[in-house]
Scaffold this motif. Structure first.
Motif, PDB file in Angstrom:
ATOM      1  N   ASP A 185       0.840  -1.197   0.000  1.00 20.14           N
ATOM      2  CA  ASP A 185       0.000   0.000   0.000  1.00 20.14           C
ATOM      3  C   ASP A 185       0.879   1.252   0.000  1.00 20.14           C
ATOM      4  N   ASP A 186       0.552   2.206  -0.862  1.00 19.16           N
ATOM      5  CA  ASP A 186       1.294   3.473  -0.910  1.00 19.16           C
ATOM      6  C   ASP A 186       1.297   4.167   0.443  1.00 19.16           C
ATOM      7  N   PHE A 187       0.209   4.019   1.178  1.00 18.53           N
ATOM      8  CA  PHE A 187       0.121   4.672   2.477  1.00 18.53           C
ATOM      9  C   PHE A 187       1.221   4.190   3.422  1.00 18.53           C
ATOM     10  N   VAL A 188       1.576   2.913   3.355  1.00 20.22           N
ATOM     11  CA  VAL A 188       2.620   2.389   4.237  1.00 20.22           C
ATOM     12  C   VAL A 188       3.970   3.011   3.874  1.00 20.22           C
ATOM     13  N   SER A 189       4.201   3.268   2.592  1.00 22.09           N
ATOM     14  CA  SER A 189       5.418   3.982   2.194  1.00 22.09           C
ATOM     15  C   SER A 189       5.407   5.399   2.765  1.00 22.09           C
ATOM     16  N   GLU A 190       4.245   6.050   2.768  1.00 20.25           N
ATOM     17  CA  GLU A 190       4.128   7.381   3.362  1.00 20.25           C
ATOM     18  C   GLU A 190       4.418   7.326   4.860  1.00 20.25           C
ATOM     19  N   LEU A 191       3.923   6.284   5.533  1.00 22.44           N
ATOM     20  CA  LEU A 191       4.227   6.119   6.959  1.00 22.44           C
ATOM     21  C   LEU A 191       5.728   5.976   7.170  1.00 22.44           C
ATOM     22  N   ALA A 192       6.383   5.212   6.294  1.00 23.36           N
ATOM     23  CA  ALA A 192       7.833   5.027   6.397  1.00 23.36           C
ATOM     24  C   ALA A 192       8.544   6.378   6.273  1.00 23.36           C
ATOM     25  N   ASP A 193       8.070   7.230   5.351  1.00 20.17           N
ATOM     26  CA  ASP A 193       8.650   8.573   5.226  1.00 20.17           C
ATOM     27  C   ASP A 193       8.502   9.341   6.536  1.00 20.17           C
ATOM     28  N   LEU A 194       7.309   9.317   7.110  1.00 20.09           N
ATOM     29  CA  LEU A 194       7.040  10.057   8.341  1.00 20.09           C
ATOM     30  C   LEU A 194       7.800   9.496   9.540  1.00 20.09           C
ATOM     31  N   CYS A 195       8.173   8.214   9.465  1.00 17.19           N
ATOM     32  CA  CYS A 195       8.955   7.578  10.534  1.00 17.19           C
ATOM     33  C   CYS A 195      10.459   7.638  10.244  1.00 17.19           C
ATOM     34  N   ASP A 196      10.834   8.387   9.207  1.00 17.82           N
ATOM     35  CA  ASP A 196      12.241   8.572   8.822  1.00 17.82           C
ATOM     36  C   ASP A 196      12.954   7.268   8.468  1.00 17.82           C
ATOM     37  N   VAL A 197      12.235   6.359   7.818  1.00 18.71           N
ATOM     38  CA  VAL A 197      12.838   5.113   7.340  1.00 18.71           C
ATOM     39  C   VAL A 197      13.445   5.397   5.965  1.00 18.71           C
ATOM     40  N   ALA A 198      14.687   4.996   5.773  1.00 16.07           N
ATOM     41  CA  ALA A 198      15.400   5.270   4.517  1.00 16.07           C
ATOM     42  C   ALA A 198      14.649   4.689   3.319  1.00 16.07           C
ATOM     43  N   LYS A 199      14.722   5.412   2.191  1.00 13.31           N
ATOM     44  CA  LYS A 199      14.093   4.952   0.949  1.00 13.31           C
ATOM     45  C   LYS A 199      14.825   3.701   0.472  1.00 13.31           C
ATOM     46  N   ALA A 200      14.034   2.673   0.128  1.00 16.88           N
ATOM     47  CA  ALA A 200      14.577   1.408  -0.361  1.00 16.88           C
ATOM     48  C   ALA A 200      13.413   0.604  -0.936  1.00 16.88           C
ATOM     49  N   PRO A 201      13.694  -0.454  -1.695  1.00 12.43           N
ATOM     50  CA  PRO A 201      12.606  -1.284  -2.222  1.00 12.43           C
ATOM     51  C   PRO A 201      11.796  -1.967  -1.115  1.00 12.43           C
ATOM     52  N   GLN A 202      12.403  -2.118   0.059  1.00 15.91           N
ATOM     53  CA  GLN A 202      11.715  -2.690   1.217  1.00 15.91           C
ATOM     54  C   GLN A 202      12.052  -1.809   2.422  1.00 15.91           C
ATOM     55  N   ARG A 203      11.009  -1.296   3.095  1.00 21.01           N
ATOM     56  CA  ARG A 203      11.196  -0.342   4.186  1.00 21.01           C
ATOM     57  C   ARG A 203      10.501  -0.854   5.431  1.00 21.01           C
ATOM     58  N   ALA A 204      11.257  -1.105   6.497  1.00 21.35           N
ATOM     59  CA  ALA A 204      10.710  -1.666   7.728  1.00 21.35           C
ATOM     60  C   ALA A 204      10.399  -0.560   8.731  1.00 21.35           C
ATOM     61  N   ILE A 205       9.146  -0.534   9.189  1.00 21.60           N
ATOM     62  CA  ILE A 205       8.717   0.421  10.206  1.00 21.60           C
ATOM     63  C   ILE A 205       8.563  -0.345  11.519  1.00 21.60           C
ATOM     64  N   PRO A 206       9.440  -0.118  12.489  1.00 22.51           N
ATOM     65  CA  PRO A 206       9.290  -0.781  13.783  1.00 22.51           C
ATOM     66  C   PRO A 206       8.031  -0.273  14.503  1.00 22.51           C
ATOM     67  N   ARG A 207       7.441  -1.134  15.313  1.00 19.50           N
ATOM     68  CA  ARG A 207       6.246  -0.755  16.061  1.00 19.50           C
ATOM     69  C   ARG A 207       6.472   0.503  16.892  1.00 19.50           C
ATOM     70  N   ASP A 208       7.624   0.624  17.548  1.00 17.62           N
ATOM     71  CA  ASP A 208       7.905   1.804  18.374  1.00 17.62           C
ATOM     72  C   ASP A 208       7.877   3.089  17.550  1.00 17.62           C
ATOM     73  N   ALA A 209       8.401   3.042  16.334  1.00 17.76           N
ATOM     74  CA  ALA A 209       8.408   4.240  15.481  1.00 17.76           C
ATOM     75  C   ALA A 209       6.986   4.624  15.087  1.00 17.76           C
ATOM     76  N   LEU A 210       6.157   3.633  14.796  1.00 17.38           N
ATOM     77  CA  LEU A 210       4.767   3.939  14.441  1.00 17.38           C
ATOM     78  C   LEU A 210       4.009   4.465  15.661  1.00 17.38           C
ATOM     79  N   GLU A 211       4.292   3.926  16.828  1.00 14.37           N
ATOM     80  CA  GLU A 211       3.664   4.425  18.060  1.00 14.37           C
ATOM     81  C   GLU A 211       4.035   5.890  18.296  1.00 14.37           C
ATOM     82  N   GLN A 212       5.290   6.249  18.072  1.00 16.30           N
ATOM     83  CA  GLN A 212       5.713   7.641  18.250  1.00 16.30           C
ATOM     84  C   GLN A 212       5.013   8.551  17.245  1.00 16.30           C
ATOM     85  N   LEU A 213       4.908   8.092  16.004  1.00 18.00           N
ATOM     86  CA  LEU A 213       4.205   8.871  14.976  1.00 18.00           C
ATOM     87  C   LEU A 213       2.742   9.052  15.362  1.00 18.00           C
ATOM     88  N   PHE A 214       2.105   7.970  15.777  1.00 14.52           N
ATOM     89  CA  PHE A 214       0.710   8.054  16.198  1.00 14.52           C
ATOM     90  C   PHE A 214       0.561   9.038  17.359  1.00 14.52           C
TER      91      PHE A 214
END
Length: 161
Positions: free
Chosen positions: A85-114
């Motif tokens: 989903d494009d939205f998950v890539s947007e979340l990765a941007d907001l969580c400062d995850v480096a651009k790559a073909p596969q971007r991992a968002i840790p739960r803690d980073a998403l909790e901080q964003l939320f």
């Protein structure tokens, strides 16, 4: 695969299971559909933009009820969800995850964003990154956060289609 659609959210396919955080030790087959999507949450619960505290709490209550119904079908530790989903890539941007073909968002980073977006729902003046966000955005974020939080999902991985 995690897909947060307009009317439903689906968890399907082989879900990787980590061994002590990594590497992948195996997978489980899932086929779960929740009758809640981002447009449903936004239309039913978000009466303000950004949604206020009550809007978010009512939406959380509904999501928690739905997640509780399927929680026993998902392993309770070291689970990773993959999404294109494009939205998950947007979340990765907001969580400062480096651009790559596969971007991992840790739960803690998403909790901080939320947490940052939740503060705006409680009256804090929205930051630049929060301004102009639609209620669909807030609903997507809430669904992703509630799934990760209540299903103990370690990472949400965006994978390039």
């Amino acid at each position: 695969t995690l897909h947060i659609g307009k009317e439903r959210t689906t968890l399907t396919g082989d879900v990787p299971v980590l061994s002590a955080g990594s590497p992948v030790k195996g997978s489980i087959e899932l086929s779960i559909e929740l009758p809640i999507g981002y447009a449903v949450i936004a239309a039913r619960y978000y009466k303000h933009t950004p949604p206020n505290h009550d809007d978010v709490e009512y939406a959380i209550n509904t999501l928690e009820d739905e997640i509780e119904k399927i929680a026993s079908r998902v392993p309770q530790s070291d689970v990773v969800f993959v999404s294109q989903d494009d939205f998950v890539s947007e979340l990765a941007d907001l969580c400062d995850v480096a651009k790559a073909p596969q971007r991992a968002i840790p739960r803690d980073a998403l909790e901080q964003l939320f947490g940052r977006f939740a503060e705006a729902s409680m009256g804090r003046i929205p930051s630049v990154e929060e301004q102009g966000r639609s209620n669909h955005f807030y609903a997507h974020l809430l669904i992703a956060r509630e799934l990760m939080h209540h299903l103990n999902i370690e990472q949400l991985i965006w994978q390039k289609p």
